[in-house]
Design a protein around this motif. Structure first.
Motif, short mmCIF file in Angstrom:
data_model
loop_
_atom_site.label_atom_id
_atom_site.label_comp_id
_atom_site.label_asym_id
_atom_site.label_seq_id
_atom_site.Cartn_x
_atom_site.Cartn_y
_atom_site.Cartn_z
N ARG A 1 0.86 -1.18 0.00
CA ARG A 1 0.00 0.00 0.00
C ARG A 1 0.89 1.23 0.00
NH1 ARG A 1 -4.66 1.77 4.42
NH2 ARG A 1 -5.79 3.09 2.95
N MET B 1 -7.11 10.28 0.85
CA MET B 1 -5.82 9.69 0.48
C MET B 1 -5.28 10.22 -0.85
SD MET B 1 -7.60 6.10 0.06
CE MET B 1 -8.82 5.76 -1.19
N TYR C 1 -2.22 9.05 -3.68
CA TYR C 1 -1.24 8.02 -4.05
C TYR C 1 0.04 8.66 -4.59
CZ TYR C 1 -4.84 4.47 -3.48
OH TYR C 1 -5.79 3.64 -2.96
N TYR D 1 -2.70 -0.03 -4.09
CA TYR D 1 -3.09 -0.75 -2.88
C TYR D 1 -3.39 -2.16 -3.37
CZ TYR D 1 -5.35 -1.44 1.73
OH TYR D 1 -5.70 -1.86 2.99
N HIS E 1 -6.95 -6.73 -1.40
CA HIS E 1 -7.31 -6.80 0.04
C HIS E 1 -8.83 -6.80 0.19
CE1 HIS E 1 -7.64 -2.52 -0.92
NE2 HIS E 1 -8.50 -2.44 0.09
N LEU F 1 -16.22 4.67 -1.67
CA LEU F 1 -14.94 5.21 -2.14
C LEU F 1 -15.24 6.34 -3.12
CD1 LEU F 1 -11.85 5.07 -2.82
CD2 LEU F 1 -12.43 3.24 -4.42
N TYR G 1 -13.88 9.27 -5.68
CA TYR G 1 -12.73 9.73 -6.46
C TYR G 1 -12.72 11.25 -6.51
CZ TYR G 1 -12.81 4.90 -8.15
OH TYR G 1 -12.82 3.53 -8.24
N HIS H 1 -10.51 -6.57 -3.59
CA HIS H 1 -10.28 -5.48 -4.55
C HIS H 1 -8.91 -4.85 -4.36
CE1 HIS H 1 -11.81 -3.58 -0.91
NE2 HIS H 1 -11.15 -2.49 -1.29
N ALA I 1 -6.33 -1.16 -5.63
CA ALA I 1 -6.17 0.10 -6.36
C ALA I 1 -4.96 -0.06 -7.27
CB ALA I 1 -5.97 1.26 -5.40
N LYS J 1 -3.51 10.62 -7.91
CA LYS J 1 -4.83 10.11 -7.54
C LYS J 1 -5.20 10.51 -6.11
CE LYS J 1 -7.43 5.78 -6.99
NZ LYS J 1 -7.33 4.32 -7.06
N ILE K 1 -12.49 7.83 1.47
CA ILE K 1 -13.15 6.55 1.68
C ILE K 1 -13.80 6.55 3.05
CG2 ILE K 1 -11.13 5.33 2.62
CD1 ILE K 1 -11.87 3.03 0.61
N PHE L 1 -16.11 3.90 5.71
CA PHE L 1 -16.58 2.54 5.96
C PHE L 1 -17.72 2.61 6.95
CE2 PHE L 1 -11.96 2.49 5.36
CZ PHE L 1 -11.87 1.72 4.22
O1 LIG Z 1 -8.11 3.84 -4.10
C1 LIG Z 1 -8.77 2.87 -4.49
O2 LIG Z 1 -9.10 2.75 -5.67
C2 LIG Z 1 -9.15 1.81 -3.51
C3 LIG Z 1 -8.78 2.12 -2.12
C4 LIG Z 1 -9.11 1.04 -1.16
O3 LIG Z 1 -9.49 -0.03 -1.52
C5 LIG Z 1 -8.96 1.26 0.29
O4 LIG Z 1 -8.40 2.31 0.67
O5 LIG Z 1 -9.40 0.41 1.06
#
Ligand SMILES: O=C(O)CCC(=O)C(=O)O
Ligand SMILES: [Fe+2]
Length: 485
Positions: free
Chosen positions: A344, A383, A385, A391, A394, A422, A424, A468, A470, A478, A482, A484
């Motif tokens: 990650r 976040m 990148y 990522y 996971h 999530l 964008y 999934h 990233a 990017k 996110i 949860f």
């Molecule tokens: O940035 C993404 O496309 C996925 C991010 C992700 O899966 C996460 O942060 O748990």
């Protein structure tokens, strides 16, 4: 940790600007010194000219007598002192002050991370190293190119970090790109060095014939390199021995990857079969906000909500996150701690309801869309990148436990993540999609849209189909956020 977020790289541009200024001052200083030295030499020469005109007359004069002695004693000792002082010393000291005031990458750690980002891009998107070095990124030609020095450093880091596979190609490209810039002698970049590393890399990969062939080319340019002559003979001896034993000469193959990882990489390259998607619109009755919902998969359901967040909201989130970004980690159930690693590579900042008035607004919007109460929601994570940031595969729920007891406690403490939203925060030119390898779904980031899915089955067990990842960001920076539930 500068390679794990593009946001931090802006600071490095400031650092470099300060260094350029510093070097310029050093250069001006040197120019002044050179001017002084030139004048000094001229003065001395003019004394000697007078002397040459009439040798005896000149030395008859006590003033000239004294001056000669003084020049070669007191004054010469001062020149000796001047020559013994490293002219760069003062500037080096000032450089260390600069290093305290500006963000500096850590060497070699940050360089290693940057190279591993490049390697990930190369690997995932099957990029041709030579074209990439010439500025062609997955079919698009850009005007930035890697230099011969860049390529040598990439190759070297690969060798030093134990990733010898393909390091020889980087050295070969460094040879192709070599242009004799005399100033590069200062940093020790020579064509011989490029060749020698290429030979080393070939031999480390058991490509002895390749090593010999490059040694031949190098020796044709410079036959006096005894070390190269010797190692060439050694390789030829080894080849002979292997052939005698009947062992086939073989270059080492690339490391083997697990099949899930290969599926993830295929998704990143857009190799999943095309799927038809349904576009639905529904109204959130609580506050009458229409959501433009596109269903990309049913069972388990994955939806994209277009125009979920506005450009203004995005700018606010980015600006509050920028100063707080830190290296993202992966929660390790056994260690009960977040661990930073190559799986990650991004930076994040967390926000709670009270941190900014936008957070409760977003939480309510997410709640309205998901129809789950956001009461137990974790904080919102923003976040960014970095270079080749990704990522790896996971689950967003806590992984099936090795230690059942500690898992129960964790669920009790944090609750498990029923759903993920999530968002964008920008479009990505190349790469950076979110892929679900088990479902063969790839979602390309679109500024302002959100992806939503449930992580748990109705009985509360984790739904393994939601695995999934990233994808590495190939071109762009990017940003996402996110939540949860
Ligand atoms: O940035 C993404 O496309 C996925 C991010 C992700 O899966 C996460 O942060 O748990
Ligand atoms: Fe995730």
């Amino acid at each position: 940790d500068v390679a794990s977020s593009v946001s931090g790289l802006q600071e490095l541009m400031k650092t470099e600007k300060a260094l350029i200024k510093h070097l310029e001052r050093y250069l001006n200083f040197q120019e002044v010194e050179v001017e002084f030295l030139e004048r000094k030499v001229q003065q001395l020469k003019s004394e000697h000219k007078k002397y040459e005109e009439d040798k005896n007359k000149y030395l008859d004069n006590p003033i000239n007598q004294f001056r000669l002695i003084r020049r070669l004693t007191s004054e010469w000792s001062k020149w000796e002192k001047y020559l013994s002082e490293e002219v760069g010393d003062v500037f080096l000291k000032k450089t260390s002050v600069l290093k305290q005031n500006y963000l500096f990458p850590e060497y070699p750690k940050d360089l290693n991370d940057a190279v591993s980002g490049i390697r990930r891009l190369q690997d995932t998107y099957k990029l041709n190293i030579k074209s990439f070095a010439n500025g062609e990124i997955d079919g698009t030609q850009y005007d930035s190119k890697l230099s011969s020095e860049d390529c040598v450093d990439i190759g070297l880091v690969l060798v030093l970090t134990g990733n010898i596979h393909l390091s020889d190609v980087w050295f070969e490209v460094s040879i192709d790109k070599f242009i004799d810039h005399p100033e590069n002698k200062i940093i020790g970049h020579t064509i011989e060095r490029c060749y020698q590393f290429a030979i080393l890399s070939k031999s480390l990969q058991d490509d002895l014939e390749g090593a010999v062939s490059i040694a031949d080319t190098l020796l044709a340019i410079n036959p006096s390199l005894t070390e190269v002559v010797e190692s060439r003979e050694d390789y030829i001896k080894q080849i002979g021995e292997l052939k005698k034993k009947g062992v086939p000469l073989q270059k080492r193959s690339s490391p083997i990857k697990p099949s899930t990882f290969l599926k993830y990489e295929a998704g990143c390259r857009g190799e999943y079969p095309a799927k038809s998607t349904k576009l639905n619109c529904f109204l959130n009755l609580k506050n009458m906000t229409p959501f433009k919902v596109e269903q990309v998969h049913s069972n388990p359901e994955i939806v994209i909500v277009h125009d979920f967040i506005s450009d203004t909201e995005i700018e606010i989130l980015k600006s509050i996150a920028k100063p707080l970004l830190t290296r993202a980690t992966i929660f390790n159930v056994d260690k009960r701690a977040g661990i930073a690693g190559n799986d990650r590579t991004s930076q994040y900042a967390w926000f709670e309801e009270n941190d900014h008035s936008l957070i409760p607004i977003l939480n309510r919007r997410i709640g309205g869309m998901t129809e789950l109460s956001m009461r137990f929601a974790e904080k919102i994570q923003v976040m960014n990148y970095g270079l080749g940031g990704h990522y790896s595969t996971h689950y967003d729920y806590f992984d099936p436990p090795r230690n059942k007891e500690s898992f129960k406690n964790l669920q009790y403490e944090f609750g498990n993540r029923i759903a993920t939203v999530l968002v964008y925060m920008n479009d990505i030119e190349q790469g950076g999609s979110t892929v679900f390898p088990e479902l063969q779904i790839a979602v390309q980031p679109e500024k302002g849209s959100a992806v939503f899915w449930y992580n748990l089955k109705t009985n509360g067990d984790g739904d393994t189909r939601t695995l999934h990842a990233a994808c590495p960001v190939l071109y762009g920076s990017k940003w996402g956020n996110i939540a949860f539930d």
